[in-house]
Design a protein around this motif. Structure first.
Motif, mmCIF file in Angstrom:
data_model
loop_
_atom_site.group_PDB
_atom_site.id
_atom_site.type_symbol
_atom_site.label_atom_id
_atom_site.label_comp_id
_atom_site.label_asym_id
_atom_site.label_seq_id
_atom_site.Cartn_x
_atom_site.Cartn_y
_atom_site.Cartn_z
ATOM 1 N N LYS A 35 50.489 43.505 13.098
ATOM 2 C CA LYS A 35 49.503 43.252 12.213
ATOM 3 C C LYS A 35 48.697 41.877 12.659
ATOM 4 O O LYS A 35 47.724 41.547 11.929
ATOM 5 C CB LYS A 35 50.751 43.213 10.734
ATOM 6 C CG LYS A 35 50.895 44.611 9.786
ATOM 7 C CD LYS A 35 51.771 44.547 9.035
ATOM 8 C CE LYS A 35 52.093 45.767 8.318
ATOM 9 N NZ LYS A 35 52.724 45.541 7.026
ATOM 10 N N GLY A 36 48.745 41.114 13.671
ATOM 11 C CA GLY A 36 47.980 40.541 13.746
ATOM 12 C C GLY A 36 48.778 38.865 13.437
ATOM 13 O O GLY A 36 48.132 37.855 13.492
ATOM 14 N N HIS A 71 43.858 37.312 0.060
ATOM 15 C CA HIS A 71 42.877 37.713 1.230
ATOM 16 C C HIS A 71 41.696 37.348 0.818
ATOM 17 O O HIS A 71 40.704 37.545 0.054
ATOM 18 C CB HIS A 71 42.902 38.981 2.268
ATOM 19 C CG HIS A 71 44.442 39.142 2.908
ATOM 20 N ND1 HIS A 71 44.669 38.365 3.194
ATOM 21 C CD2 HIS A 71 45.385 40.336 1.711
ATOM 22 C CE1 HIS A 71 46.061 38.623 3.911
ATOM 23 N NE2 HIS A 71 45.960 39.703 2.958
ATOM 24 N N TYR A 72 40.706 36.101 1.679
ATOM 25 C CA TYR A 72 38.877 35.838 1.024
ATOM 26 C C TYR A 72 38.143 36.987 2.206
ATOM 27 O O TYR A 72 38.722 36.875 3.224
ATOM 28 C CB TYR A 72 39.224 35.172 0.956
ATOM 29 C CG TYR A 72 40.179 34.559 -0.170
ATOM 30 C CD1 TYR A 72 39.620 34.535 -1.398
ATOM 31 C CD2 TYR A 72 41.374 33.582 0.235
ATOM 32 C CE1 TYR A 72 40.493 33.776 -2.681
ATOM 33 C CE2 TYR A 72 41.986 33.159 -1.070
ATOM 34 C CZ TYR A 72 42.165 33.441 -2.442
ATOM 35 O OH TYR A 72 42.452 32.923 -2.786
ATOM 36 N N PHE A 73 36.830 36.417 1.720
ATOM 37 C CA PHE A 73 35.797 36.093 3.065
ATOM 38 C C PHE A 73 35.446 34.969 3.069
ATOM 39 O O PHE A 73 35.144 34.696 2.010
ATOM 40 C CB PHE A 73 35.027 37.534 2.632
ATOM 41 C CG PHE A 73 35.003 38.685 3.778
ATOM 42 C CD1 PHE A 73 34.177 38.605 4.462
ATOM 43 C CD2 PHE A 73 35.501 39.952 3.370
ATOM 44 C CE1 PHE A 73 33.683 40.336 5.105
ATOM 45 C CE2 PHE A 73 36.101 40.821 3.842
ATOM 46 C CZ PHE A 73 34.833 41.247 5.031
ATOM 47 N N SER A 139 39.941 49.458 9.172
ATOM 48 C CA SER A 139 41.136 48.953 9.717
ATOM 49 C C SER A 139 41.428 47.702 8.677
ATOM 50 O O SER A 139 42.781 47.372 8.525
ATOM 51 C CB SER A 139 40.273 47.955 10.651
ATOM 52 O OG SER A 139 41.737 47.032 11.206
ATOM 53 N N MET A 140 40.031 47.264 7.615
ATOM 54 C CA MET A 140 40.895 45.929 6.642
ATOM 55 C C MET A 140 41.701 46.978 5.525
ATOM 56 O O MET A 140 42.596 46.139 5.008
ATOM 57 C CB MET A 140 39.682 45.428 5.833
ATOM 58 C CG MET A 140 38.772 44.467 6.874
ATOM 59 S SD MET A 140 39.691 43.211 7.388
ATOM 60 C CE MET A 140 39.538 42.221 5.881
ATOM 61 N N THR A 141 41.537 47.715 5.062
ATOM 62 C CA THR A 141 42.814 48.834 4.298
ATOM 63 C C THR A 141 44.055 48.798 4.487
ATOM 64 O O THR A 141 44.706 49.227 4.084
ATOM 65 C CB THR A 141 41.840 50.253 4.010
ATOM 66 O OG1 THR A 141 40.057 49.872 3.220
ATOM 67 C CG2 THR A 141 42.051 50.946 3.085
ATOM 68 N N ARG A 142 44.253 49.408 6.067
ATOM 69 C CA ARG A 142 45.207 49.530 6.251
ATOM 70 C C ARG A 142 45.690 48.449 6.493
ATOM 71 O O ARG A 142 47.388 48.408 6.297
ATOM 72 C CB ARG A 142 45.457 50.528 7.762
ATOM 73 C CG ARG A 142 46.600 50.319 8.078
ATOM 74 C CD ARG A 142 46.084 51.769 9.683
ATOM 75 N NE ARG A 142 45.745 50.881 10.922
ATOM 76 C CZ ARG A 142 44.992 50.773 11.221
ATOM 77 N NH1 ARG A 142 43.689 51.690 10.994
ATOM 78 N NH2 ARG A 142 43.524 49.807 12.173
ATOM 79 N N ASN A 143 44.914 47.550 7.146
ATOM 80 C CA ASN A 143 46.190 45.611 7.170
ATOM 81 C C ASN A 143 45.348 44.827 7.099
ATOM 82 O O ASN A 143 44.275 44.079 7.700
ATOM 83 C CB ASN A 143 46.812 45.823 8.972
ATOM 84 C CG ASN A 143 47.346 44.190 9.322
ATOM 85 O OD1 ASN A 143 47.571 44.006 8.861
ATOM 86 N ND2 ASN A 143 46.263 43.744 10.375
ATOM 87 N N PRO A 144 45.475 44.020 5.344
ATOM 88 C CA PRO A 144 44.595 42.777 4.973
ATOM 89 C C PRO A 144 44.323 41.765 5.476
ATOM 90 O O PRO A 144 46.042 41.910 5.818
ATOM 91 C CB PRO A 144 45.056 43.609 3.679
ATOM 92 C CG PRO A 144 45.771 44.672 2.982
ATOM 93 C CD PRO A 144 46.393 45.100 4.631
ATOM 94 N N ARG A 145 43.396 41.627 5.697
ATOM 95 C CA ARG A 145 43.687 39.984 6.625
ATOM 96 C C ARG A 145 42.750 39.001 5.638
ATOM 97 O O ARG A 145 41.464 39.990 5.381
ATOM 98 C CB ARG A 145 43.825 39.471 7.823
ATOM 99 C CG ARG A 145 42.687 40.760 8.361
ATOM 100 C CD ARG A 145 43.158 40.838 9.095
ATOM 101 N NE ARG A 145 42.788 41.843 10.317
ATOM 102 C CZ ARG A 145 42.515 43.748 10.691
ATOM 103 N NH1 ARG A 145 42.715 44.057 9.655
ATOM 104 N NH2 ARG A 145 41.819 43.975 11.800
ATOM 105 N N LEU A 175 34.941 46.234 0.140
ATOM 106 C CA LEU A 175 36.875 46.096 -0.045
ATOM 107 C C LEU A 175 36.896 45.566 -1.028
ATOM 108 O O LEU A 175 38.094 45.133 -1.551
ATOM 109 C CB LEU A 175 36.845 44.978 1.644
ATOM 110 C CG LEU A 175 36.494 45.618 2.334
ATOM 111 C CD1 LEU A 175 36.380 44.865 4.806
ATOM 112 C CD2 LEU A 175 37.852 46.942 3.097
ATOM 113 N N ASP A 176 36.235 44.981 -1.931
ATOM 114 C CA ASP A 176 36.367 44.554 -3.490
ATOM 115 C C ASP A 176 37.038 43.552 -3.254
ATOM 116 O O ASP A 176 38.109 42.835 -3.787
ATOM 117 C CB ASP A 176 37.063 45.092 -4.086
ATOM 118 C CG ASP A 176 37.003 44.754 -5.300
ATOM 119 O OD1 ASP A 176 36.528 43.925 -5.691
ATOM 120 O OD2 ASP A 176 37.526 45.631 -6.205
#
Length: 237
Positions: A35-36, A71-73, A139-145, A175-176
């Motif tokens: 998951k990093g 989690h944010y952008f 990828s972000m849906t499977r592993n949010p960050r 990704l909302d």
């Protein structure tokens, strides 16, 4: 002149040595943690060590605007190569970057970024760029960050914030995810000021998160301008 060259060499050595050492540890550790999160800790450690051993001080403003388990952008202006260690040292969240695909091929750095789950985009090829974004969404849906983007797409040469490119912000909309404007000051003239004996401090300012839940693809141009305006305010404040 000799002093300036020695300081520059010192910084380069720091980056190379710690990238190899911590990058290797991160890649090896990521074998057991996909998951990093471990790699995220490695990257934050790398950034803080680079700044500390280069005798660079920094200050973070606006930490109260983000929640530690969300989690944010993060959308930041881009003034120099020091922006990257600054954002990873100053934002205490598991975070990856949207980066140009050329970085993927760099030994140790590219390997570490892949292990951490960074997003690579081929900016020279529109169809491949779209494909990269679709993969990133899965990828972000499977592993949010959290994600850091520099929407200008290149470094500003005079300190003025350039127009924002929309690709990374469109991904945030898809990704909302809330977008946090980030204003960076002090990195563009850091080396010049250091060599003049000025003990300048880098500053990273985080604004309030901007919701994307009511936005769609057609809103991308206005949204990019709105985010840029917030970043400009943080830089000039």
């Amino acid at each position: 002149m000799i002093k300036s060259k020695l300081y520059y060499i010192w910084i380069v050595l720091n980056v190379v040595i710690w990238t190899i050492v911590l990058g290797t540890l991160g890649v090896l550790g990521s074998i057991f943690e996909w998951k990093g999160r471990y790699m995220g800790w490695i990257v934050r450690s790398w950034a803080k060590i680079i700044l500390k051993t280069s005798f660079i001080k920094f200050k973070v403003v606006g930490e109260e605007n983000i929640k530690p388990h969300k989690h944010y952008f993060f959308a930041a202006n881009h003034e120099s190569e020091f922006d990257i260690p600054l954002v990873f040292a100053g934002i205490n969240l598991q975070m990856v970057a949207v980066s140009k695909i050329e970085l993927k091929k760099i030994p140790f750095l590219g390997w570490a970024m892949q292990a951490a789950g960074h997003i690579f985009v081929d900016r020279r090829n529109h169809s491949r760029a779209l494909e990269s974004m679709n993969k990133a969404k899965k990828s972000m849906t499977r592993n949010p960050r959290s994600v850091i983007i520099f929407p200008e797409g290149t470094r500003s040469k005079n300190g003025e914030v350039l127009p924002f490119k929309k690709g990374g912000l469109v991904l945030a909309i898809n990704l909302d995810m809330e977008v946090v404007p980030v204003g960076i000051t002090g990195t563009r003239l850091l080396l010049e000021n250091k060599l003049k004996g000025k003990d300048d401090k880098l500053i990273l300012k985080m604004g309030r998160p901007i919701k994307t839940s009511s936005l769609n693809y057609e809103d991308r141009n206005i949204f990019a301008e709105d985010v840029r305006n917030e970043v400009v305010k943080l830089v000039k404040d």
